[in-house]
Design a protein around this motif. Structure first.
Motif, PDB file in Angstrom:
ATOM      1  N   PRO A 156       5.110  -3.055 -36.091  1.00  0.00           N
ATOM      2  CA  PRO A 156       6.459  -3.179 -35.505  1.00  0.00           C
ATOM      3  C   PRO A 156       7.294  -1.902 -35.641  1.00  0.00           C
ATOM      4  CG  PRO A 156       5.908  -5.128 -36.782  1.00  0.00           C
ATOM      5  CD  PRO A 156       4.805  -4.168 -37.010  1.00  0.00           C
TER       6      PRO A 156
ATOM      7  N   LYS B 280      10.078  -4.960 -32.936  1.00  0.00           N
ATOM      8  CA  LYS B 280      10.277  -5.252 -34.357  1.00  0.00           C
ATOM      9  C   LYS B 280      11.397  -6.274 -34.501  1.00  0.00           C
ATOM     10  CE  LYS B 280      11.293  -2.926 -38.748  1.00  0.00           C
ATOM     11  NZ  LYS B 280      11.556  -1.603 -39.392  1.00  0.00           N
TER      12      LYS B 280
ATOM     13  N   ASP C 179       8.259  -9.972 -35.462  1.00  0.00           N
ATOM     14  CA  ASP C 179       7.531  -8.706 -35.420  1.00  0.00           C
ATOM     15  C   ASP C 179       6.329  -8.849 -34.491  1.00  0.00           C
ATOM     16  OD1 ASP C 179       9.144  -7.256 -37.180  1.00  0.00           O
ATOM     17  OD2 ASP C 179       8.062  -7.994 -38.949  1.00  0.00           O
ATOM     18  N   TYR C 180       5.896  -7.713 -33.931  1.00  0.00           N
ATOM     19  CA  TYR C 180       4.744  -7.701 -33.034  1.00  0.00           C
ATOM     20  C   TYR C 180       3.800  -6.572 -33.439  1.00  0.00           C
ATOM     21  CZ  TYR C 180       7.275 -10.962 -30.050  1.00  0.00           C
ATOM     22  OH  TYR C 180       7.935 -12.073 -29.574  1.00  0.00           O
ATOM     23  N   TYR C 181       2.549  -6.692 -32.984  1.00  0.00           N
ATOM     24  CA  TYR C 181       1.514  -5.737 -33.361  1.00  0.00           C
ATOM     25  C   TYR C 181       0.694  -5.346 -32.141  1.00  0.00           C
ATOM     26  CZ  TYR C 181       2.853  -7.412 -37.949  1.00  0.00           C
ATOM     27  OH  TYR C 181       3.595  -7.749 -39.064  1.00  0.00           O
TER      28      TYR C 181
ATOM     29  N   GLU D 234       3.814 -12.067 -34.585  1.00  0.00           N
ATOM     30  CA  GLU D 234       3.479 -12.301 -35.986  1.00  0.00           C
ATOM     31  C   GLU D 234       3.002 -13.723 -36.248  1.00  0.00           C
ATOM     32  OE1 GLU D 234       7.045 -13.438 -38.676  1.00  0.00           O
ATOM     33  OE2 GLU D 234       7.754 -11.731 -37.521  1.00  0.00           O
TER      34      GLU D 234
END
Length: 419
Positions: A200, A313, A362-364, A385
């Motif tokens: 993030p 994020k 949050d991200y990935y 997430e």
């Protein structure tokens, strides 16, 4: 002990069972009701005039005064149920075994690798669809759903030992299973395994197949693969040698081949006397690939030349306009559960006009090590997430699908750590 996650479940069940035994509740159905429906059976027993307190069930005096011997069938039933409950809790909250079914992570992870995935490193996720058939993920062996959506829980995660870091190998639920025709709940979406490339808040860009994160060259996994063009002088390559090196590909002409292999393998082939040229296949910049996220020609990206793109994020606010909406609309609507509309006078979120959006998760960014044979974030975008399952830890068994007898087992990979 009751404060220790997972262990407190077993202790709590034991306390419940000992408690109801003190009131003479000893049958299988009474114990099942105690564990599964205490909010139903406790009020019933509490108002039942025939129920009485016999004494503390764990004492020797109680056992002598009220002897009770389980039948063989009851012993087996208790043992089987305990095993199912224990295995379900271990798989759900501690560690779970998976098998690598595809080559998207080769040569870091191979087809036929059996791995253990830790749920505790990033924190165990509380089941969001808790009513499900044991040991089935989303589909029953006979077909049909292995879960019931009548009870759904919000996303929660117990504390973990670490945050997801760049280059961790992560198991997660495939985000696109949210769409029709599957429409699966988050925790019942297909399990994928990829490498986390960006976390993030990072900015990611790919230039000529080289990944850059926040402007810094990302370290390529040493066993990662891509496709290479190989040209010979007309002398055939030895097929047995290619097989022994586990190099796959196809012949395009009398002198030309395309192989999927690691950089080290490409250098080995380049050293052969009958090979004139070896070079990676790289799609040129601005060669739009409609299969690549966000699937619009306004972003003429492909798997080898991509971005820049900012990974969302939690708490980050993005301005909504024609350059951001194609990238972040899915996260806003599908993953974070909002309604998103574009009207003549602007954008509307949950029927309210909005010129920006603040992310709640949050991200990935996940990519396979086999860069030209991986369905990953380059094709479908971010991983939220709440889709994270766990961290891949080590290979406990590895079977070569083309091996025979003792060579069927890749002995050098057993208990190999995953990096």
């Amino acid at each position: 002990m009751l404060l220790i996650p997972i262990l407190n479940i077993f202790i709590g069940i034991t306390i419940y069972i000992d408690f109801v035994k003190s009131f003479g509740k000893r049958s299988f159905l009474e114990h099942a009701g105690t564990i599964l429906l205490p909010f139903v059976v406790f009020p019933l027993w509490g108002t039942d005039t025939t129920s009485s307190y016999w004494g503390q069930s764990t004492t020797d005096e109680f056992k002598e005064k009220y002897p009770y011997k389980k039948s063989v069938g009851r012993e087996w039933a208790d043992a089987i149920i305990f095993a199912i409950v224990a295995a379900t809790l271990i798989r759900g909250f501690l560690i779970e075994a998976y098998m690598i079914p595809t080559g998207s992570m080769e040569k870091s992870l191979l087809v036929g690798d059996f791995i253990f995935v830790s749920k505790v490193n990033y924190g165990p996720r509380i089941p969001m669809t808790p009513v499900a058939f044991p040991f089935s993920h989303h589909t029953l062996p006979t077909g049909g759903k292995a879960y019931w959506e009548g009870i759904k829980l919000d996303y929660r995660r117990l504390p973990g030992f670490q945050n997801i870091e760049r280059n961790d190998v992560v198991v997660f639920n495939y985000p696109m299973d949210a769409d029709a025709p599957l429409n699966r709940p988050v925790d019942k979406r297909e399990n994928y395994i990829k490498r986390c490339i960006a976390i993030p808040g990072d900015t990611l860009k790919i230039i000529n197949s080289q990944v850059y994160v926040n402007g810094i060259t990302d370290v390529n996994p040493p066993e990662s693969e891509t496709t290479y063009y190989v040209k010979t002088n007309g002398t055939d390559l030895n097929p047995q040698t290619l097989f022994d090196m586990r190099i796959e590909g196809m012949r395009q002409s009398e002198t030309e081949y395309v192989f999927t292999m690691t950089k080290a393998q490409s250098e080995t082939i380049a050293s052969w006397s009958n090979v004139e040229a070896v070079k990676p296949n790289i799609a040129p910049a601005n060669a739009f690939d409609e299969q690549v996220f966000p699937h619009t020609s306004s972003f003429p990206w492909n798997v080898d030349n991509y971005g820049p793109i900012i990974i969302p994020k939690k708490g980050w606010t993005v301005k909504l306009d024609s350059t951001t909406v194609p990238i972040y609309e899915r996260s806003i609507s599908v993953y974070e559960g909002n309604t998103f509309e574009k009207r003549a006078d602007g954008y509307y979120i949950n029927s309210k006009k909005a010129d920006s959006y603040t992310f709640n998760m949050d991200y990935y960014w996940m990519m396979g090590d086999n860069r030209h044979s991986s369905a990953d974030s380059r094709l479908w975008g971010f991983v939220p997430e709440d889709h994270i399952v766990g961290k891949a830890m080590f290979v406990w068994l590895s079977l070569d699908e083309v091996g025979t007898f003792l060579n069927k087992v890749r002995w050098n990979r057993i208990f190999m750590g995953i990096k």
